[in-house]
Design an enzyme around this catalytic site. Structure first.
Site, short mmCIF file in Angstrom:
data_model
loop_
_atom_site.label_atom_id
_atom_site.label_comp_id
_atom_site.label_asym_id
_atom_site.label_seq_id
_atom_site.Cartn_x
_atom_site.Cartn_y
_atom_site.Cartn_z
N GLU A 201 100.95 -67.27 16.93
CA GLU A 201 102.63 -67.00 17.22
C GLU A 201 102.59 -68.27 18.26
O GLU A 201 103.42 -68.99 18.78
CB GLU A 201 102.46 -65.54 18.64
N HIS B 297 96.15 -68.45 17.39
CA HIS B 297 97.29 -67.38 17.95
C HIS B 297 98.19 -67.96 16.82
O HIS B 297 99.05 -69.09 16.73
CB HIS B 297 97.98 -68.02 18.98
N CYS C 120 92.50 -63.13 18.85
CA CYS C 120 92.06 -64.12 19.43
C CYS C 120 91.24 -62.67 20.10
O CYS C 120 90.39 -62.15 19.49
CB CYS C 120 93.46 -64.46 20.50
#
EC number: 4.3.2.10
Length: 212
Positions: A194, A192, A82
């Site tokens: 995650e 992202h 990001c």
């Protein structure tokens, strides 16, 4: 020594990144740290973050992390996520601030004139949600991840590399934009991992085993 250092410069909730890496690599030592010495000693480095570019650059410098980030990006497996991807470049339109200058190019905002969907409706900025990621070159970080897999995005700006050879993936949101870059030991993504379910976990697992 940590196996993985996640750089904490005060911008964003980094526990989700740490938990995802711990999930895919339970035997590895993962440190969320703002200590330059811990970052320097780690085998691998993750550079995440959320927020405005001027704030991120300021907080990075306040913690004395600029030089260790540049050294890590030149010397060991390095994953930018990001705003951590955007900060690697030379300049951002957001606040008109310089970045770290590790990669050539800049960071630009989604152009208002192109924020129109196929049905004619307006596309909202920030770009928030799931979107396809079209792989533009082979890379070990794509191992086991289908082309055009969907990943989770939250951003209003994106990188515009000066060298087309950096582009590892592109996505479309009103306009085509670079969603991943790669050079030597650096791999950096706008999305992202995650927050991207199994595809994101696979990418993080690939990072743990990647030997550039």
């Amino acid at each position: 020594m940590s196996d993985v250092a996640i750089i904490d410069y005060g911008m964003g909730n980094l526990r989700s990144v740490a938990k995802a890496i711990e999930h895919v690599a339970p035997g590895k030592r993962v440190a969320v740290t703002s200590d330059p010495a811990v970052v320097a000693a780690a085998a691998r480095v993750v550079f995440p973050g959320q927020g405005a570019m001027p704030d991120c650059m300021r907080e990075l410098d306040l913690r004395g992390l600029r030089e260790v980030v540049k050294t890590a990006a030149a010397s060991k497996p390095f994953l930018g996520i990001c705003i951590g991807q955007q900060m690697l470049f030379e300049h951002s339109e957001e606040g008109n601030v310089p970045g770290l200058g590790i990669l050539p190019g800049g960071v630009v905002r989604f152009p208002d004139a192109k924020m129109v969907a196929a049905d004619g409706s307006r596309l909202k900025v920030p770009h928030m949600g799931w979107n396809e990621v079209c792989q533009r070159k082979p890379h070990p970080m794509w191992e086991g991840i289908p082309d055009n897999e969907r990943f989770y995005f939250v951003h209003s700006y994106f990188v515009a590399p000066a060298d087309a050879a950096l582009v590892a993936a592109e996505s479309d949101y009103g306009t085509r934009f670079t969603s991943a870059v790669a050079r030597a030991n650096i791999f950096a993504v706008q999305f992202h991992p995650e927050k991207s379910a199994q595809a994101g976990l696979k990418m993080l697992a690939n990072f743990i085993s990647w030997a550039p």
